[in-house]
Design an enzyme around this catalytic site. Structure first.
Site, PDB file in Angstrom:
ATOM      1  N   LYS A  54      15.288  -6.814   3.505  1.00  0.00           N
ATOM      2  CA  LYS A  54      14.922  -7.691   4.531  1.00  0.00           C
ATOM      3  C   LYS A  54      14.845  -7.022   5.875  1.00  0.00           C
ATOM      4  O   LYS A  54      13.160  -6.623   6.506  1.00  0.00           O
ATOM      5  CB  LYS A  54      16.120  -8.757   5.197  1.00  0.00           C
ATOM      6  CG  LYS A  54      16.398  -9.836   4.593  1.00  0.00           C
ATOM      7  CD  LYS A  54      17.766 -10.265   4.670  1.00  0.00           C
ATOM      8  CE  LYS A  54      17.894 -11.345   3.008  1.00  0.00           C
ATOM      9  NZ  LYS A  54      19.564 -11.813   3.387  1.00  0.00           N
ATOM     10  N   GLN A  98      24.468 -11.913   6.883  1.00  0.00           N
ATOM     11  CA  GLN A  98      24.529 -12.364   5.633  1.00  0.00           C
ATOM     12  C   GLN A  98      25.590 -12.767   5.740  1.00  0.00           C
ATOM     13  O   GLN A  98      26.703 -12.448   5.302  1.00  0.00           O
ATOM     14  CB  GLN A  98      24.670 -10.333   5.020  1.00  0.00           C
ATOM     15  CG  GLN A  98      23.854 -10.552   4.074  1.00  0.00           C
ATOM     16  CD  GLN A  98      23.029 -10.667   3.383  1.00  0.00           C
ATOM     17  OE1 GLN A  98      21.966 -10.946   3.737  1.00  0.00           O
ATOM     18  NE2 GLN A  98      23.519 -11.520   2.341  1.00  0.00           N
ATOM     19  N   ASP A 121      18.009 -18.399   9.344  1.00  0.00           N
ATOM     20  CA  ASP A 121      18.467 -18.919   8.381  1.00  0.00           C
ATOM     21  C   ASP A 121      18.526 -20.019   8.165  1.00  0.00           C
ATOM     22  O   ASP A 121      18.824 -20.773   6.805  1.00  0.00           O
ATOM     23  CB  ASP A 121      19.900 -17.599   7.925  1.00  0.00           C
ATOM     24  CG  ASP A 121      19.207 -17.039   7.035  1.00  0.00           C
ATOM     25  OD1 ASP A 121      18.784 -17.275   6.502  1.00  0.00           O
ATOM     26  OD2 ASP A 121      20.922 -16.156   6.781  1.00  0.00           O
TER      27      ASP A 121
HETATM   28  N1  GUN Z   1      23.359 -15.021   0.949  1.00  0.00           N
HETATM   29  C1  GUN Z   1      22.479 -14.970  -0.132  1.00  0.00           C
HETATM   30  N2  GUN Z   1      21.825 -15.270  -0.046  1.00  0.00           N
HETATM   31  C2  GUN Z   1      21.415 -15.621   1.780  1.00  0.00           C
HETATM   32  C3  GUN Z   1      20.447 -15.666   2.771  1.00  0.00           C
HETATM   33  O1  GUN Z   1      19.344 -16.805   2.125  1.00  0.00           O
HETATM   34  N3  GUN Z   1      21.153 -15.943   3.479  1.00  0.00           N
HETATM   35  C4  GUN Z   1      22.035 -14.757   4.394  1.00  0.00           C
HETATM   36  N4  GUN Z   1      22.220 -15.026   5.171  1.00  0.00           N
HETATM   37  N5  GUN Z   1      23.108 -14.915   3.668  1.00  0.00           N
HETATM   38  C5  GUN Z   1      22.736 -15.194   2.304  1.00  0.00           C
END
Ligand code: GUN
Length: 294
Positions: A54, A98, A121
């Protein structure tokens, strides 16, 4: 019949290009770089890898990223006070915590601290609640579920009235993608590990979203001929023929299902690249919201 293999990488690349152009326009207008803060708690290698990707993508598209890494023993207050600090920082337009968090932390309480305007998110309980309600719109929609819908629309799949089956009910993918499909007027069935006769339920799907986290669970004889299959699974399996001794597979037995389905996303190269592209799109929009441009 052999299924059309859906090139998620190419669809994601087009979105990334558009986001990069949007960032360049903002900068040309004298606005600051859009900024994404990532919060990683603990040492899960998969989470650390996602966060690195990211951050790298932010740099490629001309955005700023601010990486925060807390120890696995971080307290609820430490994580939440970091989120509050990021809420108050004007250089930060989007906040990504995350998931999953270490099990001693209250995930919902952390997500609730994120400003709605920075919830790129889409996991804030209010944004998820709005997603579930008719006539209400979340400010942001979760990236992987939205990636599935964007792929289906790009492929020209008619969702209205279609029988859509979602295999899996996680907060991150299964439940939000089911809610998005309902908003597209599909007839949606959510099934999971406790459902009776999973193959029978899955076989009714015109559109199947597999997000259950079990390697190659969906077999060829589970799938209706001509169905569109979106495989969200990311599972590592041992493979001595591979240089690393392991490789990534989806929740769908690709070799079998591609002989039955009308179209299918591969793993890797299907939904995965869409998640990051849509996160970047959400972050650009958060920056525009902060600038009063949308
Ligand atoms: N863990 C797995 N997929 C995601 C996601 O799209 N966002 C976040 N914050 N954590 C994740």
């Amino acid at each position: 019949m052999t299924a059309q293999i859906i090139d998620g990488k190419a669809i994601a690349e087009q979105i990334r290009r558009e986001v990069g152009e949007g960032v360049a326009e903002l900068l040309a207008a004298g606005k600051p770089k859009p900024g994404l803060a990532t919060v990683l708690v603990g040492e899960r290698p998969d989470s650390a890898q996602y966060v690195r990707t990211k951050q790298k993508t932010c740099a490629e598209l001309g955005m700023e990223s601010f990486g925060y890494h807390l120890e696995a023993t971080a307290t609820q207050e430490e994580v939440e006070s970091l989120v509050r600090q990021l809420n108050a920082d004007p250089a930060v337009n989007g906040i990504l915590v995350q998931l999953p968090l270490p099990s001693h932390l209250d995930e919902e309480s952390v997500l609730r601290q994120i400003s709605l305007e920075k919830d790129v998110d889409g996991f804030h309980p209010i944004n998820i609640g709005r997603l579930a309600q008719k006539g209400r719109d979340p400010l942001f929609v979760p990236c992987t579920p939205m990636g599935c819908i964007v792929i289906l629309k790009k492929m020209g799949v008619k969702l209205e009235g279609a029988n859509a089956v979602v295999l899996g009910r996680s907060n991150i993918v299964g439940m939000p993608v089911a809610l998005l499909l309902v908003r597209e007027n599909a007839t949606v069935t959510i099934c999971h590990s406790r459902s009776q006769d999973l193959p029978g339920i899955v076989r009714r799907a015109d559109v199947l979203i597999a997000a259950v986290g079990r390697a190659r669970m969906v077999k060829g004889d589970w799938v209706k001929p001509g169905a569109v299959v979106i495989d969200v699974g990311i599972n590592q399996i041992e493979d001595p023929t591979h240089p690393k001794g392991r490789r990534m597979v989806g929740d769908v037995d690709f070799d079998q299902v591609k002989e039955v389905a009308g179209a299918i996303t591969p793993v890797p190269g299907g939904v995965g690249p869409m998640t990051i592209a849509l996160l970047m799109q959400n972050t650009l929009r958060a920056a525009k919201i902060a600038q009063g441009l949308v």
